[in-house]
Design a protein around this motif. Structure first.
Motif, PDB file in Angstrom:
ATOM      1  N   ILE A 137       0.855  -1.187   0.000  1.00  0.00           N
ATOM      2  CA  ILE A 137       0.000   0.000   0.000  1.00  0.00           C
ATOM      3  C   ILE A 137       0.890   1.236   0.000  1.00  0.00           C
ATOM      4  CG2 ILE A 137      -1.868   1.233   1.168  1.00  0.00           C
ATOM      5  CD1 ILE A 137      -2.699  -1.542   0.281  1.00  0.00           C
ATOM      6  N   ASP A 138       0.623   2.180  -0.885  1.00  0.00           N
ATOM      7  CA  ASP A 138       1.384   3.432  -0.871  1.00  0.00           C
ATOM      8  C   ASP A 138       1.277   4.070   0.510  1.00  0.00           C
ATOM      9  OD1 ASP A 138       2.034   3.071  -3.505  1.00  0.00           O
ATOM     10  OD2 ASP A 138       0.432   4.362  -4.278  1.00  0.00           O
ATOM     11  N   ALA A 139       2.402   4.511   1.044  1.00  0.00           N
ATOM     12  CA  ALA A 139       2.460   5.006   2.421  1.00  0.00           C
ATOM     13  C   ALA A 139       1.484   6.143   2.691  1.00  0.00           C
ATOM     14  CB  ALA A 139       3.889   5.451   2.752  1.00  0.00           C
ATOM     15  N   LYS A 140       1.180   6.952   1.683  1.00  0.00           N
ATOM     16  CA  LYS A 140       0.260   8.070   1.899  1.00  0.00           C
ATOM     17  C   LYS A 140      -1.167   7.602   2.181  1.00  0.00           C
ATOM     18  CE  LYS A 140      -0.400   8.702  -3.096  1.00  0.00           C
ATOM     19  NZ  LYS A 140      -0.227   9.660  -4.227  1.00  0.00           N
ATOM     20  N   GLY A 141      -1.420   6.322   2.005  1.00  0.00           N
ATOM     21  CA  GLY A 141      -2.748   5.784   2.292  1.00  0.00           C
ATOM     22  C   GLY A 141      -2.886   5.223   3.690  1.00  0.00           C
TER      23      GLY A 141
END
Length: 419
Positions: free
Chosen positions: A207-211
């Motif tokens: 999962i992209d960290a910004k999520g």
């Protein structure tokens, strides 16, 4: 095993109007044929949330709709991953859609009650796999890759993770769907946001960290849905009485008594050994649905057996016992006193059919088994709980435990002495 007669359909491109996800298009002929198959059509007659509609009247949606929703989320996810440069072949795309479409095909009516009684010891996933293998034979091996993905035997692990993991598409659909139909808004999750944050590194899902905050919201939403819906005291009580009614019916059949029921349900109430699933078992199972159980309970509420009568009437007429969710269990001594009181008011010697205490627990996030991975901007992949700006994760990695107790309404006041 008896075979179903196939009908030839010319137009195999269909659109389903899903109230949660919108229009779901079916353009693959094999997927269309699988949806049309009686094994899958049975899911129209299986409630997604069991007897939760006794608490939330809108929760009458089916496993059929959930399975279609999962497949649609898979379609959206694979499209998003391909846009990010992840290579996915046409065969992989079709197989992953089929795998998630059929992941619940082995669910019976009121699944947990069924697995505790008339097909004791056989988990729905085993039945799902067996039915998938039968379908694979029927469709000349076209489901082989889907089965490998379902069993996590395919080397590109992310396909299986999308079907079964701590942040799979199954959960993303049922949380949003169950929230919608129950009206419990706390359980609503932004599945689109989470899907757009998904990526693949070394063939594993990340999962992209910004999520991260969307992930935390998803995990907390799951907690709320468990305690407000799946572990609601009335739903748990209704399921317990259903389990006890089926157990009582099976015992009466074993004694040689005749009970009014459908031939399909009678098959399961009279057979005792399902350790090795036979073709006839699967054929009968493919005909078993909610209506078999409900119609039987409607008749059993007038049966001469007092225990079966009380249990069935309590469910059909929604005259359920008093129930409580407590932080600590009642002692065995207290339970024994409650049993004695129950046997007095009902004038029976089997009070354990009506007294129930059960441990309810949920682990919101398992940080040690298949943890959720985050992809940093640097390209580094780390476990979710190691992210510096996470808010709730450490607190979500502990079991939440409560205890459910139910007693007949006639002694509802009696239990207050022990609280």
């Amino acid at each position: 095993m008896k075979e179903y007669k196939k009908e030839t359909r010319i137009n195999k491109k269909k659109i389903f109007n899903d109230p949660v996800l919108g229009f779901i298009s079916i353009s693959d002929e094999l997927i269309f044929d699988l949806i049309e198959h009686p094994y899958f059509q049975r899911l129209r007659r299986i409630s997604q949330t069991g007897l939760s509609y006794y608490v939330y009247p809108g929760a009458t949606h089916t496993r059929f709709l959930h399975a279609l929703g999962c497949m649609q989320l898979m379609h959206i996810t694979l499209r998003s991953l391909k846009e990010k440069g992840v290579y996915i072949s046409k065969d992989e795309e079709r197989a992953s859609k089929i795998a998630i479409l059929l992941h619940d095909i082995g669910h019976g009516p009121f699944s947990h009650a069924l697995e505790s009684t008339i097909i004791n010891g056989i988990h729905h996933e085993k039945i799902s796999l067996t039915l998938m293998k039968l379908l694979n034979e029927e469709f000349n091996g076209k489901l082989s890759l889907a089965i490998d993905i379902f069993l996590d035997k395919y080397p590109r692990k992310f396909f299986h993770q999308l079907i079964s993991s701590q942040i799979d598409l199954d959960r993303l659909d049922y949380l949003r769907r169950d929230s919608f139909f129950t009206g419990v808004s706390e359980g609503n999750v932004n599945s689109e946001r989470i899907i757009t944050m998904m990526n693949v590194i070394d063939d594993e899902l990340v999962i992209d960290a910004k999520g991260i905050y969307s992930i935390e919201k998803y995990l907390t939403s799951r907690i709320f849905m468990y305690w407000q819906v799946y572990f609601h005291k009335t739903s748990v009580t209704a399921e317990f009485y259903l389990i006890e009614a089926l157990k009582r019916a099976k015992k009466l059949f074993y004694k040689g008594e005749e009970l009014p029921t459908t031939p399909t349900l009678q098959y399961f109430l009279t057979k005792t050994d399902f350790s090795d699933l036979k073709n006839e078992d699967l054929y009968q199972f493919s005909h078993l649905d909610d209506s078999d159980i409900i119609s039987a309970l409607q008749l059993w509420q007038y049966h001469d057996d007092k225990i079966l009568q009380i249990l069935s009437k309590s469910i059909i007429q929604r005259k359920l016992p008093v129930s409580l969710i407590m932080p600590k269990p009642l002692t065995n001594n207290v339970i024994e006193k409650l049993l004695i009181e129950t046997e007095k008011i009902y004038n029976i010697k089997k009070g354990n059919y009506f007294i129930h205490q059960n441990k309810l627990n949920i682990l919101p996030y398992n940080s040690t088994k298949d943890p959720i991975k985050l992809l940093l901007k640097s390209g580094k992949v780390i476990d979710l709980e190691k992210m510096n700006n996470q808010v709730f994760i450490k607190g979500l990695s502990k079991d939440i435990i409560k205890y459910h107790i139910c007693v007949p309404r006639e002694i509802g006041g009696f239990i207050q002495r022990f609280l």
